[in-house]
Scaffold this motif. Sequence first.
Motif, short mmCIF file in Angstrom:
data_model
loop_
_atom_site.label_atom_id
_atom_site.label_comp_id
_atom_site.label_asym_id
_atom_site.label_seq_id
_atom_site.Cartn_x
_atom_site.Cartn_y
_atom_site.Cartn_z
N SER A 1 0.81 -1.21 0.00
CA SER A 1 0.00 0.00 0.00
C SER A 1 0.85 1.27 0.00
O SER A 1 1.70 1.45 0.88
CB SER A 1 -0.93 0.00 1.22
OG SER A 1 -1.53 1.27 1.38
N GLU B 1 -0.10 4.20 0.79
CA GLU B 1 -0.44 4.94 2.00
C GLU B 1 0.34 4.43 3.20
O GLU B 1 0.83 5.21 4.02
CB GLU B 1 -1.95 4.81 2.27
CG GLU B 1 -2.51 5.87 3.21
CD GLU B 1 -2.41 7.28 2.65
OE1 GLU B 1 -2.16 8.20 3.46
OE2 GLU B 1 -2.56 7.46 1.43
N GLU B 2 0.49 3.11 3.28
CA GLU B 2 1.26 2.51 4.38
C GLU B 2 2.74 2.83 4.25
O GLU B 2 3.43 3.02 5.24
CB GLU B 2 1.05 0.99 4.40
CG GLU B 2 -0.34 0.57 4.86
CD GLU B 2 -0.61 0.99 6.30
OE1 GLU B 2 0.28 0.86 7.14
OE2 GLU B 2 -1.72 1.49 6.57
N ARG B 3 3.23 2.88 3.01
CA ARG B 3 4.64 3.27 2.79
C ARG B 3 4.90 4.68 3.30
O ARG B 3 5.89 4.94 3.99
CB ARG B 3 4.96 3.22 1.29
CG ARG B 3 5.13 1.85 0.72
CD ARG B 3 5.55 1.98 -0.74
NE ARG B 3 5.27 0.77 -1.49
CZ ARG B 3 5.37 0.67 -2.80
NH1 ARG B 3 5.71 1.75 -3.51
NH2 ARG B 3 5.12 -0.45 -3.42
N LYS B 4 4.00 5.58 2.92
CA LYS B 4 4.13 6.98 3.35
C LYS B 4 4.10 7.09 4.87
O LYS B 4 4.88 7.84 5.47
CB LYS B 4 3.01 7.81 2.73
CG LYS B 4 3.10 9.29 3.03
CD LYS B 4 1.96 10.05 2.36
CE LYS B 4 2.03 11.54 2.71
NZ LYS B 4 0.89 12.30 2.09
N LYS B 5 3.21 6.34 5.50
CA LYS B 5 3.08 6.36 6.96
C LYS B 5 4.34 5.83 7.62
O LYS B 5 4.83 6.38 8.62
CB LYS B 5 1.87 5.53 7.38
CG LYS B 5 1.58 5.56 8.87
CD LYS B 5 0.35 4.73 9.20
CE LYS B 5 0.11 4.72 10.72
NZ LYS B 5 -1.08 3.88 11.05
N SER C 1 7.12 8.39 7.29
CA SER C 1 6.87 9.57 8.11
C SER C 1 7.32 9.38 9.56
O SER C 1 7.67 10.35 10.23
CB SER C 1 5.39 9.93 8.08
OG SER C 1 4.60 8.95 8.73
#
Length: 314
Positions: free
Chosen positions: A230, A232-236, A239
């Motif tokens: 995902s 989104e999970e990579r970005k999270k 971060s």
Amino acid sequence: MPIYDNSTFPTFLLTGVPGLEWAHAWISIPFCCLYLTALSGNTLILFIVLTEPSLHEPMYYFLSMLSTTDIGLCISTLVTVLGILWVNAREISFNACLLQMFFIHLFTFMESSVLLAMAFDRFVAISNPLRYATILTHERIAQIGLAVITRGTVILIPLVLLLKRLAFCHSHVLHHSYCFHPDVMKLSCSDTKINSAFGLTAIISTAGVDSFFILLSYVLIIHSVLNIASPEERKKAFSTCISHISAVAIFYIPLISLSFVHRFGKHVPPFVPTLIANVYLLIPPVMNPIIYSVKTKQIQKAVFKLVCSKRTYI
């Protein structure tokens, strides 16, 4: 030219900002602000982590260790730096100089070690989140903290003892507003090859080794993050590393800059190395609480909760 040993000539002279002695009172204003910001910010982080149950997690325990080393680093230099800027109190005895030098280098080595521990924490949290709590237990975190202190102490005690065997002559003026190992060593009339070799070994075995393993940790973290399906999970996941990457950068960039200036900056104005040396010890303690307060939502919530509770109490 007479040669003075430690017993007959035990006093060194510290240096403020060369060429700007007339402006020391004005220069002291930003330095005071930096010290106040660093001490208050790191004390606040420590207080929040200790008193807020939701922050009793490995990441925040390591953050409290980082704040402790930053407070120690500030206190180690505060008296001599402000003493010179306020009242031109330049004299420092040989033993007091060695004591200050020991604590400055100890807290510097400890900060490097804590940054490595924090990199390991991020690696475990991202690559093996299900086992995170079982790998980084309270007992293991305490062992890491003890290892951080022990490593710095074991490396530094011989470094200090080797200086006590030296004789000092000619100029006894140090080039910084605090005692720094290479600076003290250069004033000796004795053979300092052993001191120099041991000092280089100490740097390589602490900051050198730590920086290598921090880099390795992030190579493995990037590999783990790229395996996450995902976006989104990579970005999270990425971060959660921003604050630590920033802390690593503000620790190592001034350190590298100071090394370059000492080796290649023969023609720069004399006040430049002094200012960089002070920035090297002050910027990480000032910036770390700001970075973690801005980038970490849990810290923001804890600060907001503390402020609201104080207002309610008032």
